[in-house]
Design an enzyme around this catalytic site. Structure first.
Site, PDB file in Angstrom:
ATOM      1  N   ASP A  45      -1.626  -6.314  -6.494  1.00 57.60           N
ATOM      2  CA  ASP A  45      -2.644  -5.586  -5.770  1.00 57.60           C
ATOM      3  C   ASP A  45      -1.891  -4.638  -4.831  1.00 57.60           C
ATOM      4  OD1 ASP A  45      -5.092  -5.092  -4.248  1.00 57.60           O
ATOM      5  OD2 ASP A  45      -4.125  -6.337  -2.736  1.00 57.60           O
TER       6      ASP A  45
HETATM    7  P1  ADP Z   1      -6.991  -2.876  -3.064  1.00 55.05           P
HETATM    8  O1  ADP Z   1      -7.262  -3.239  -4.476  1.00 55.05           O
HETATM    9  O2  ADP Z   1      -6.034  -1.734  -2.942  1.00 55.05           O
HETATM   10  O3  ADP Z   1      -6.595  -4.034  -2.225  1.00 55.05           O
HETATM   11  P2  ADP Z   1      -9.820  -2.955  -2.349  1.00 55.05           P
HETATM   12  O4  ADP Z   1     -10.319  -3.342  -3.699  1.00 55.05           O
HETATM   13  O5  ADP Z   1      -9.859  -3.974  -1.289  1.00 55.05           O
HETATM   14  O6  ADP Z   1      -8.361  -2.295  -2.450  1.00 55.05           O
HETATM   15  O7  ADP Z   1     -10.650  -1.711  -1.857  1.00 55.05           O
HETATM   16  C1  ADP Z   1     -10.823  -0.614  -2.700  1.00 55.05           C
HETATM   17  C2  ADP Z   1     -11.439   0.554  -1.978  1.00 55.05           C
HETATM   18  O8  ADP Z   1     -12.745   0.228  -1.542  1.00 55.05           O
HETATM   19  C3  ADP Z   1     -10.689   0.943  -0.731  1.00 55.05           C
HETATM   20  O9  ADP Z   1      -9.639   1.817  -1.010  1.00 55.05           O
HETATM   21  C4  ADP Z   1     -11.795   1.600   0.096  1.00 55.05           C
HETATM   22  O10 ADP Z   1     -11.952   2.922  -0.308  1.00 55.05           O
HETATM   23  C5  ADP Z   1     -13.038   0.819  -0.278  1.00 55.05           C
HETATM   24  N1  ADP Z   1     -13.300  -0.249   0.690  1.00 55.05           N
HETATM   25  C6  ADP Z   1     -13.099  -1.560   0.541  1.00 55.05           C
HETATM   26  N2  ADP Z   1     -13.475  -2.263   1.629  1.00 55.05           N
HETATM   27  C7  ADP Z   1     -13.917  -1.360   2.513  1.00 55.05           C
HETATM   28  C8  ADP Z   1     -14.458  -1.420   3.845  1.00 55.05           C
HETATM   29  N3  ADP Z   1     -14.601  -2.572   4.514  1.00 55.05           N
HETATM   30  N4  ADP Z   1     -14.826  -0.259   4.421  1.00 55.05           N
HETATM   31  C9  ADP Z   1     -14.701   0.903   3.775  1.00 55.05           C
HETATM   32  N5  ADP Z   1     -14.202   1.030   2.539  1.00 55.05           N
HETATM   33  C10 ADP Z   1     -13.825  -0.062   1.901  1.00 55.05           C
HETATM   34 MG    MG Z   2      -5.784  -5.911  -1.213  1.00 54.84          MG
END
Ligand code: ADP
Ligand code: MG
Length: 618
Positions: free
Chosen positions: A304
């Site tokens: 991730d």
């Molecule tokens: P990763 O796979 O890189 O860990 P996530 O799946 O947690 O990322 O999040 C993917 C995208 O969703 C983020 O890049 C953001 O754009 C959006 N996102 C997730 N959680 C939030 C939040 N609490 N507030 C705003 N945007 C969010």
């Molecule tokens: Mg993450």
């Protein structure tokens, strides 16, 4: 060396037995060996009987007991004493390794402070869970485990109570409902009033963790046990047949003596526990021996991005809006309900300012959050989320993560956040490649950011804009293609994939409790630099066990041949066999000091990816 009372007692018994056996040999005075038979033999005998009664289990103990009794019947008390003594030594070494490992794990778990958010006079503060008292008002974010038993006073959510009830379907809870310590808050955020002080519960959790790290359910252990049972049967048959052909009971007894599968039974758990202990020193918590074995065959490691390859401490670097004050007020209020690293960054950027009350808070995994503030619907998240509500936004070509904000279906602005790559990300990926492990980046972030990061650390396989289901789907497909996949992640959105993967690895510190719970292994210090060591030791463990078992089998088969031919007497037989067993156990225990080295990389290079996996065994 810190020894417990019991361990000291065991050592004393063993030392007395050794002295009695040796002096019995030197003085040719058989009666002395009786001391060893009684001191060491009786516990073995007891365990054997208990095992057979309780579990109908025919294991090494039975053969050992038969061998001891048979030796005594034919007057070879010395041989009986010797077998009993060396079995006791082996058993002690194994137990010692296990208890040392438990200790290390306990230390590790104690070092990991569990914190929770308390609200006092309107001010939120993070405090250690042990400090929670009855009546405290606590705030629980999505993905956090519930710190103590209590009642919800505000908000609603669904809770995974599997740790409590084994029931895996989430249960919906709202104001007035009871929540229980150790269960996990899934998607909502709520405040609760504690009805119990948390002392008992956190200790409970610790004990659970330590107890769950036992090697018994590893496949490789079960296999060794199967072998052991088979060998008991073979040895018994061979002993009977030899007697029928030669009428020399002494040969039969020798066969029983040499063919005790002690090494088989002891080597595997010793090796696995030694490795788990080794990893505990590196801050790596292995919950079950089985995943260590699985890891030896893993050919792909899926990462991730946010929080795993990056520090997960993004900073707001840009706010774009016609009315930035209002937008930040709405956004920060909304994000104060989320556990996501991006959310925390926004809240801490806005620190000091008043926050609004939120109604109907909702989390959209991998996309963003939404909720009502004074009757207006606020949405914050990525392009996908806003588009799904028919709100058009334009992504900038940038390596920064953008969060778009809408109020009542109207776009009102965005913030840009930048995260820093972990210092050792690049080196870790390089070393994993040297171990011939395929590396993949799966992220919920946009293409541009994902690609820039992937380029910098040289991961070629990148998939962006992933929802939690997409991450899981990817892993499933790779598994169908024959890959064994390990997944490493930190977020709630990673939990399903951590479960789906052959081995799930969670970031223990920055990671949400859901992900730690879903994973088989946790990196307590978030140090991804130890991943190559982890894979190295997993492979080495499987190899060590296989070498140990092969060695023990060869020694036993040779000795059995000699016994059938009448060349070995029970005393010599016992000596050869037992020295073999001790060598095997000591060899397995050396995993305690394993450290990944050039040799492991050269080996992986020589064997290539498929062969590394297949031949992790040889
Ligand atoms: P990763 O796979 O890189 O860990 P996530 O799946 O947690 O990322 O999040 C993917 C995208 O969703 C983020 O890049 C953001 O754009 C959006 N996102 C997730 N959680 C939030 C939040 N609490 N507030 C705003 N945007 C969010
Ligand atoms: Mg993450």
């Amino acid at each position: 060396m810190n020894l417990t009372q019991n361990e000291k007692k065991d050592i004393l018994l063993i030392v007395i037995s050794i002295i009695s056996v040796i002096s019995s040999f030197i003085l040719s005075f058989d009666y002395l060996a009786w001391i060893a038979v009684l001191l060491c033999g009786i516990p073995i005998f007891k365990e054997c009987v208990e095992g057979m009664i309780a579990e109908f289990d025919i294991k090494a103990d039975l053969l050992v007991t038969i061998a001891i009794v048979a030796s005594i019947i034919i007057g070879e008390v010395f041989a009986a004493g010797e077998i009993a003594t060396i079995m006791a030594i082996g058993g002690f070494l194994e137990e010692y390794t296990v208890s040392k490992t438990r200790e290390k794990i306990e230390k590790l778990v104690k070092m990991t402070p569990q914190v929770t958010t308390i609200i006092k006079n309107g001010i939120e503060k993070r405090i250690p869970v042990e400090k929670v008292e009855i009546g405290d008002i606590l705030k629980v974010l999505p993905g956090e485990s519930i710190p103590t038993d209590g009642v919800i006073v505000n908000g609603k959510t669904s809770i995974d109570q599997a740790t409590l009830t084994g029931e895996s379907l989430p249960v919906d809870k709202s104001v007035g409902d009871e929540v229980y310590s150790g269960t996990i808050n899934l998607y909502g955020s709520f405040t609760m009033k504690s009805t119990k002080s948390s002392k008992d519960s956190s200790i409970q959790k610790l004990i659970r963790l330590v107890e769950s790290s036992s090697p018994e359910n590893a496949n490789i252990v079960r296999q060794a046990d199967k072998w052991a049972t088979m060998i008991v049967v073979i040895a018994f048959t061979a002993a009977v047949l030899t007697y029928l052909f030669t009428f020399e009971i002494i040969r039969s007894v020798t066969i029983l003596v040499v063919f005790c599968p002690c090494a088989l039974v002891l080597a595997t758990p010793t090796a696995i526990m030694a490795s788990i202990g080794n990893l505990a020193r590196y801050g790596i918590l292995v919950k079950d021996g089985e995943s260590l074995e699985e890891l030896a065959y893993v050919s792909e490691l899926v990462f991730d991005k946010t929080g795993t390859l990056t520090y997960g401490i993004p900073k707001v670097v840009n706010v774009v809006s016609k009315n930035p004050e209002e937008m930040m007020y709405l956004l920060a209020s909304l994000e104060s309900r989320s556990e996501h690293p991006l959310a925390k960054a926004i809240v801490s950027y806005y620190k000091g300012n008043e926050l609004a009350e939120i109604d109907e808070f909702e989390m959209h995994l991998g996309m963003g959050v939404s909720g009502n503030i004074s009757g207006s619907k606020i949405i914050a998240g990525n392009k996908k989320l806003l588009n799904s509500q028919n709100i058009e936004v334009v992504e900038e070509k940038t390596n920064k993560t953008e969060i778009f904000v809408a109020k009542d279906s109207e776009y009102i602005g965005k913030v840009q956040l930048a995260d820093t790559l972990r210092e050792n990300s690049k080196e870790t990926i390089r070393n994993l490649k040297r171990l011939r492990v395929k590396t993949t980046l799966l992220t919920g972030d946009n293409e541009k950011t994902a690609e820039l990061i992937a380029n910098e650390i040289k991961i070629r396989n990148v998939i962006s804009n992933c929802l939690p289901e997409d991450k899981m789907e990817y892993i499933k497909n790779e598994q169908l293609l024959g890959h064994k996949v390990a997944m490493i992640g930190d977020g709630i959105n990673d939990a399903p994939s951590l479960k789906k993967a052959n081995v799930g690895i969670a970031m223990g510190d920055i990671g949400s409790d859901v992900s730690v719970e879903a994973a088989n292994i946790a990196l307590i210090n978030d140090n991804i630099g130890d991943l190559p060591h982890l894979i190295g030791i997993a492979r080495k463990t499987v190899r060590t066990i296989n070498i140990a078992i092969t060695f023990a089998l060869i020694v036993n088969i040779l000795a059995m041949g000699l016994a059938i031919l009448g060349i070995l007497n029970p005393i010599e037989g016992a000596l050869i066999h037992n020295i073999g067993s001790v060598i095997v156990i000591v060899y397995s225990a050396t995993l305690t000091n394993y450290k990944i080295s050039k040799k492991d990389y050269t080996r992986a290079k020589k064997l290539g990816i498929t062969k590394t996996i297949n031949k992790a065994m040889t």
